[in-house]
Design a protein around this motif. Structure first.
Motif, mmCIF file in Angstrom:
data_model
loop_
_atom_site.group_PDB
_atom_site.id
_atom_site.type_symbol
_atom_site.label_atom_id
_atom_site.label_comp_id
_atom_site.label_asym_id
_atom_site.label_seq_id
_atom_site.Cartn_x
_atom_site.Cartn_y
_atom_site.Cartn_z
ATOM 1 N N LEU A 1 -57.321 -6.945 18.019
ATOM 2 C CA LEU A 1 -57.443 -5.835 17.084
ATOM 3 C C LEU A 1 -56.692 -4.644 17.668
ATOM 4 O O LEU A 1 -56.704 -4.431 18.885
ATOM 5 N N ILE A 2 -56.029 -3.887 16.786
ATOM 6 C CA ILE A 2 -55.301 -2.702 17.261
ATOM 7 C C ILE A 2 -55.583 -1.506 16.344
ATOM 8 O O ILE A 2 -55.878 -1.663 15.163
ATOM 9 N N HIS A 3 -55.499 -0.326 16.927
ATOM 10 C CA HIS A 3 -55.636 0.932 16.188
ATOM 11 C C HIS A 3 -54.258 1.582 16.140
ATOM 12 O O HIS A 3 -53.713 1.970 17.174
ATOM 13 N N LEU A 4 -53.693 1.697 14.935
ATOM 14 C CA LEU A 4 -52.318 2.182 14.779
ATOM 15 C C LEU A 4 -52.275 3.676 14.517
ATOM 16 O O LEU A 4 -53.177 4.252 13.901
ATOM 17 N N ASP A 5 -51.208 4.266 14.966
ATOM 18 C CA ASP A 5 -50.857 5.627 14.541
ATOM 19 C C ASP A 5 -49.398 5.566 14.106
ATOM 20 O O ASP A 5 -48.555 5.015 14.827
ATOM 21 N N ILE A 6 -49.090 6.126 12.926
ATOM 22 C CA ILE A 6 -47.765 5.923 12.328
ATOM 23 C C ILE A 6 -47.087 7.253 12.008
ATOM 24 O O ILE A 6 -47.726 8.198 11.536
ATOM 25 N N ILE A 7 -45.809 7.285 12.289
ATOM 26 C CA ILE A 7 -44.945 8.354 11.785
ATOM 27 C C ILE A 7 -43.942 7.723 10.820
ATOM 28 O O ILE A 7 -43.218 6.798 11.199
ATOM 29 N N PHE A 8 -43.962 8.211 9.576
ATOM 30 C CA PHE A 8 -42.988 7.713 8.597
ATOM 31 C C PHE A 8 -41.944 8.798 8.371
ATOM 32 O O PHE A 8 -42.256 9.921 7.956
ATOM 33 N N LEU A 9 -40.698 8.460 8.655
ATOM 34 C CA LEU A 9 -39.576 9.374 8.443
ATOM 35 C C LEU A 9 -38.813 8.915 7.210
ATOM 36 O O LEU A 9 -38.211 7.839 7.216
ATOM 37 N N ASN A 10 -38.870 9.709 6.157
ATOM 38 C CA ASN A 10 -38.236 9.320 4.895
ATOM 39 C C ASN A 10 -36.749 9.678 4.917
ATOM 40 O O ASN A 10 -36.250 10.479 4.125
ATOM 41 N N SER A 11 -36.069 9.105 5.869
ATOM 42 C CA SER A 11 -34.639 9.340 6.029
ATOM 43 C C SER A 11 -34.048 8.191 6.821
ATOM 44 O O SER A 11 -34.697 7.644 7.710
ATOM 45 N N GLN A 12 -32.805 7.843 6.493
ATOM 46 C CA GLN A 12 -32.116 6.796 7.235
ATOM 47 C C GLN A 12 -30.937 7.369 8.018
ATOM 48 O O GLN A 12 -30.129 6.624 8.567
ATOM 49 N N ARG A 13 -30.861 8.672 8.071
ATOM 50 C CA ARG A 13 -29.781 9.308 8.809
ATOM 51 C C ARG A 13 -30.038 9.168 10.307
ATOM 52 O O ARG A 13 -31.141 9.426 10.802
ATOM 53 N N GLU A 14 -29.026 8.752 11.025
ATOM 54 C CA GLU A 14 -29.163 8.501 12.457
ATOM 55 C C GLU A 14 -29.538 9.756 13.231
ATOM 56 O O GLU A 14 -30.351 9.706 14.154
ATOM 57 N N GLU A 15 -28.993 10.914 12.815
ATOM 58 C CA GLU A 15 -29.303 12.135 13.541
ATOM 59 C C GLU A 15 -30.765 12.545 13.379
ATOM 60 O O GLU A 15 -31.376 13.090 14.294
ATOM 61 N N ASP A 16 -31.344 12.247 12.210
ATOM 62 C CA ASP A 16 -32.767 12.544 11.980
ATOM 63 C C ASP A 16 -33.648 11.658 12.861
ATOM 64 O O ASP A 16 -34.645 12.114 13.422
ATOM 65 N N ILE A 17 -33.248 10.419 12.973
ATOM 66 C CA ILE A 17 -34.015 9.482 13.801
ATOM 67 C C ILE A 17 -33.954 9.893 15.260
ATOM 68 O O ILE A 17 -34.976 9.924 15.966
ATOM 69 N N ASN A 18 -32.751 10.258 15.712
ATOM 70 C CA ASN A 18 -32.594 10.678 17.109
ATOM 71 C C ASN A 18 -33.392 11.943 17.404
ATOM 72 O O ASN A 18 -33.952 12.110 18.491
ATOM 73 N N LEU A 19 -33.435 12.820 16.422
ATOM 74 C CA LEU A 19 -34.197 14.059 16.586
ATOM 75 C C LEU A 19 -35.686 13.756 16.750
ATOM 76 O O LEU A 19 -36.367 14.353 17.595
ATOM 77 N N LEU A 20 -36.188 12.833 15.963
ATOM 78 C CA LEU A 20 -37.593 12.429 16.050
ATOM 79 C C LEU A 20 -37.888 11.786 17.402
ATOM 80 O O LEU A 20 -38.891 12.111 18.049
ATOM 81 N N LEU A 21 -37.014 10.896 17.850
ATOM 82 C CA LEU A 21 -37.234 10.211 19.133
ATOM 83 C C LEU A 21 -37.230 11.210 20.294
ATOM 84 O O LEU A 21 -38.009 11.088 21.236
ATOM 85 N N GLU A 22 -36.345 12.194 20.193
ATOM 86 C CA GLU A 22 -36.281 13.211 21.245
ATOM 87 C C GLU A 22 -37.574 14.027 21.268
ATOM 88 O O GLU A 22 -38.102 14.371 22.323
#
Length: 290
Positions: free
Chosen positions: A146-167
């Protein structure tokens, strides 16, 4: 006339002496037989096969008799007589070689031999051995993960947005990043431990298969979902319950499995010993070479 009477007297005396001798011999043989049985710790001798006192006591226990009065000679004689009769039948069965031709008898004998062999392997099991066995076979006893999840949903497929979130996650952490970047989904993730079945219904089989490989506090790589990406953190699992509590909860089953495992090893070694010390000739079953 006197001579006839004297002859009769002589014959009577002679017969009396013979009778005394026969009785003495019978008593001596009986005494000698009893002495031999005592030396053998036996209660009977049937065609040179002894019925031991231990067999006698165990046989009584199989009759469901808890206590037998040692002065109840009639009952003791009945039990002994039954054992003698069964010994005679057993000897007859061996004489007829039923153990060679009757499959059921062979199976019964083999099973008794196996039971007897395994009784020789009755050793005290230490908790250290048991825990080592549990550790090496942990997957066998694990509860469904069993696992307890925490989720971030980014409604964008732009690479710079993803990199910004990861940073952001690497600098201010997952929870703070969620406050800044998370966009609501059309469903909510339960704030509790969930099974892989529940996860499949929410996110799909492919995503959940990878998620359930993660460990506590792990953060997934960006996962394509709808028109954006998911990043998932494992907030909690039931692994602690499995490691710390399951051993105690399943102690009896683990002990049973461990003993069976040890019996299997012991019996395999015993069979190998018998093979190595036997003269075995086998028919070649490789018909291709015949």
């Amino acid at each position: 006339m006197f001579r006839l009477i004297n002859n009769i007297n002589y014959l009577f005396v002679f017969a009396l002496i013979i009778g005394v001798l026969l009785i003495s011999q019978e008593l001596f043989q009986s005494k000698s037989s009893n002495q031999y049985l005592r030396q053998q710790n036996a209660v009977a001798l049937v065609n040179d096969m002894t019925i031991s006192e231990d067999q006698y006591i165990k046989y009584i226990s199989t009759l469901g008799i808890d206590v037998i009065d040692e002065n109840d000679e009639e009952l003791l004689e009945i039990v002994l007589e039954k054992m003698i009769e069964e010994e005679l039948l057993l000897q007859k069965g061996i004489e007829l070689e039923l153990h060679k031709f009757d499959i059921q008898i062979r199976k019964a004998i083999i099973q008794q031999v196996i039971n007897s062999v395994l009784l020789q392997n009755e050793e005290e099991v230490t908790e250290k051995e048991l825990r080592e066995y549990y550790k090496n076979n942990k997957k066998k006893y694990q509860l469904s993960k069993l696992i307890h999840l925490d989720i971030i949903f980014l409604n964008s497929q732009r690479e710079e947005d993803i990199n910004l979130l990861l940073e952001a996650i690497s600098t201010i952490g997952f929870e703070e990043s969620k406050k800044q970047f998370h966009q609501e989904l059309f469903f909510s993730i339960p704030n509790r431990l969930i099974s892989i079945k529940d996860c499949n219904q929410l996110l799909g089989n492919n995503i959940c298969k990878d998620i359930f490989e993660l460990n506590l506090n792990d953060i997934s790589n960006p996962i394509k979902y709808e028109n954006g990406f998911l990043i998932i953190q494992i907030r909690n699992t039931n692994s602690d319950i499995i490691d710390n509590d399951l051993f105690n909860k399943l102690y009896d089953k683990i002990l049973f499995d461990f003993k069976n495992s040890e019996d299997d090893k012991y019996f395999k070694d015993y069979i190998q010993y018998l093979k190595e010390n036997a003269n075995i000739k086998r028919y070649d079953l490789d018909v291709k070479n015949n």
